[in-house]
Design a protein around this motif. Structure first.
Motif, PDB file in Angstrom:
ATOM      1  N   THR A  48      12.579   4.067   8.970  1.00 12.58           N
ATOM      2  CA  THR A  48      13.228   4.108   7.657  1.00 12.58           C
ATOM      3  C   THR A  48      14.714   3.763   7.783  1.00 12.58           C
ATOM      4  OG1 THR A  48      11.691   5.808   6.870  1.00 12.58           O
ATOM      5  CG2 THR A  48      13.756   5.557   5.657  1.00 12.58           C
ATOM      6  N   PHE A 127       4.760   6.568   1.130  1.00 12.25           N
ATOM      7  CA  PHE A 127       5.142   5.159   1.051  1.00 12.25           C
ATOM      8  C   PHE A 127       4.400   4.411  -0.065  1.00 12.25           C
ATOM      9  CE2 PHE A 127       6.016   5.452   5.868  1.00 12.25           C
ATOM     10  CZ  PHE A 127       7.336   5.807   5.638  1.00 12.25           C
ATOM     11  N   THR A 128       3.311   4.982  -0.589  1.00 10.91           N
ATOM     12  CA  THR A 128       2.503   4.287  -1.605  1.00 10.91           C
ATOM     13  C   THR A 128       2.371   5.078  -2.901  1.00 10.91           C
ATOM     14  OG1 THR A 128       0.454   5.264  -0.756  1.00 10.91           O
ATOM     15  CG2 THR A 128       1.127   3.138   0.179  1.00 10.91           C
ATOM     16  N   PRO A 135       2.629  -0.574  -0.692  1.00 11.49           N
ATOM     17  CA  PRO A 135       3.603   0.086   0.183  1.00 11.49           C
ATOM     18  C   PRO A 135       5.028  -0.371  -0.109  1.00 11.49           C
ATOM     19  CG  PRO A 135       1.732  -0.720   1.443  1.00 11.49           C
ATOM     20  CD  PRO A 135       1.582  -1.290   0.069  1.00 11.49           C
ATOM     21  N   ASP A 136       5.966   0.546   0.023  1.00 11.89           N
ATOM     22  CA  ASP A 136       7.373   0.183  -0.138  1.00 11.89           C
ATOM     23  C   ASP A 136       7.842  -0.581   1.099  1.00 11.89           C
ATOM     24  OD1 ASP A 136       7.740   2.083   1.860  1.00 11.89           O
ATOM     25  OD2 ASP A 136       8.619   3.587   0.541  1.00 11.89           O
ATOM     26  N   GLY A 139       6.932   1.045   4.384  1.00 13.36           N
ATOM     27  CA  GLY A 139       5.499   0.943   4.623  1.00 13.36           C
ATOM     28  C   GLY A 139       5.092  -0.451   5.067  1.00 13.36           C
TER      29      GLY A 139
END
Length: 282
Positions: A48, A127-128, A135-136, A139
């Motif tokens: 991240t 993340f989703t 996913p971001d 992700g």
């Protein structure tokens, strides 16, 4: 830092390995589960940071916080027991057998995998948005990591497998050095400083850590990575486990045991010889 000399922590390494052999199944599994879960969370944290800052070095600098936490809490990683537990067998501690060593490794593997998988599921949900959205950015990055470090190796064939194995060997050279470094001090600050340095090296250089990969690859599959469970096990996890074992036993455990626990007698100094004959101490 309350520094402990190598001869002393070499004995501590063997004592630690012996205690893990005789640890109950319940305690071994719980400690391994929590270690896997915490290290997986640290990996998610580091990825991240890397995505949000665009600076992999910052992610690598902060990743060791997870390793330090799990070590100070007394939890166990497979990479650590690969190094410590065999020493109790080599030192012929009473009751320590090959079966006991393999039992410990098997239980720690199961616990680490379960803990890392728990964190993988939790982070995939985050993340989703509960699997309701794509996913971001983080992700997506995790999915691509899984592809590159499975299909990428597979595409290179034997050369890829060799590279994977060497990265795994060098990973546990550094990680187990971190485990040992924590034994060099009796203070929390000294242990943290000792652990931080080799863990930073392994993560920034992209070496293959079997427990970190227990998080990255299953979560990568959940997040849409274009690789399979078979790809993960054949082209990452299994060779990584073997490489981690080789790296921890040879470059850390065996070396420290051979030179600091089984120290050879010193060579005679020139001043101790008279006509080629050793001079008795006066």
């Amino acid at each position: 830092m309350s520094y402990i000399v190598p001869q002393e922590f070499a004995s501590k390494m063997i004592d630690a390995g012996e205690s893990k052999v005789f640890m109950s199944t319940k305690d071994t599994l719980i400690r391994a589960y929590m270690a896997g879960a915490i290290l997986a969370l640290a990996a998610a944290f580091a990825v991240t940071i890397t995505v949000n800052t665009g600076q992999p070095l910052i992610g690598a600098l902060l990743f060791p916080v997870g390793f330090c936490m799990l070590y100070l809490l007394g939890f166990d990683l497979l990479t650590g027991v690969f190094t410590l537990v065999p020493l109790a067998l080599i030192a012929k501690r009473p009751g320590v057998t090959l079966g006991g060593v393999l039992r410990n490794w098997g239980l720690v593997f199961i616990g680490n995998f379960a803990g890392a998988m728990t964190t993988a599921v939790f982070m995939a949900i985050i993340f989703t948005m509960g699997f309701s959205h794509a996913p971001d950015a983080v992700g997506e990055k995790i999915g691509h990591i899984g592809e590159a470090r499975t299909l990428g190796y597979a595409a290179a064939g034997a050369s890829g497998m060799l590279t994977l194995f060497i990265r795994a060997v060098m990973c546990n050279w550094m990680v187990s050095t971190g485990v040992v470094a924590a034994m060099m001090s009796t203070s929390v600050s000294g242990k943290v400083i000792g652990m931080w340095m080799p863990i930073l090296i392994f993560f920034y250089l992209g070496f293959e850590h079997s427990i970190v990969n227990m998080f990255l690859f299953p979560s990568g599959i959940m997040l849409g990575g274009q690789f399979t469970w078979a790809d993960y096990f054949l082209w990452n996890e299994i060779p990584t486990v073997i490489g981690n074992l080789v790296g921890g036993v040879t470059f850390v455990g065996a070396m420290i045991y051979a030179t600091h626990y089984k120290t050879s007698p010193q060579r005679a100094r020139p001043s101790d010889l008279r006509g080629g004959i050793p001079v008795a101490a006066e």
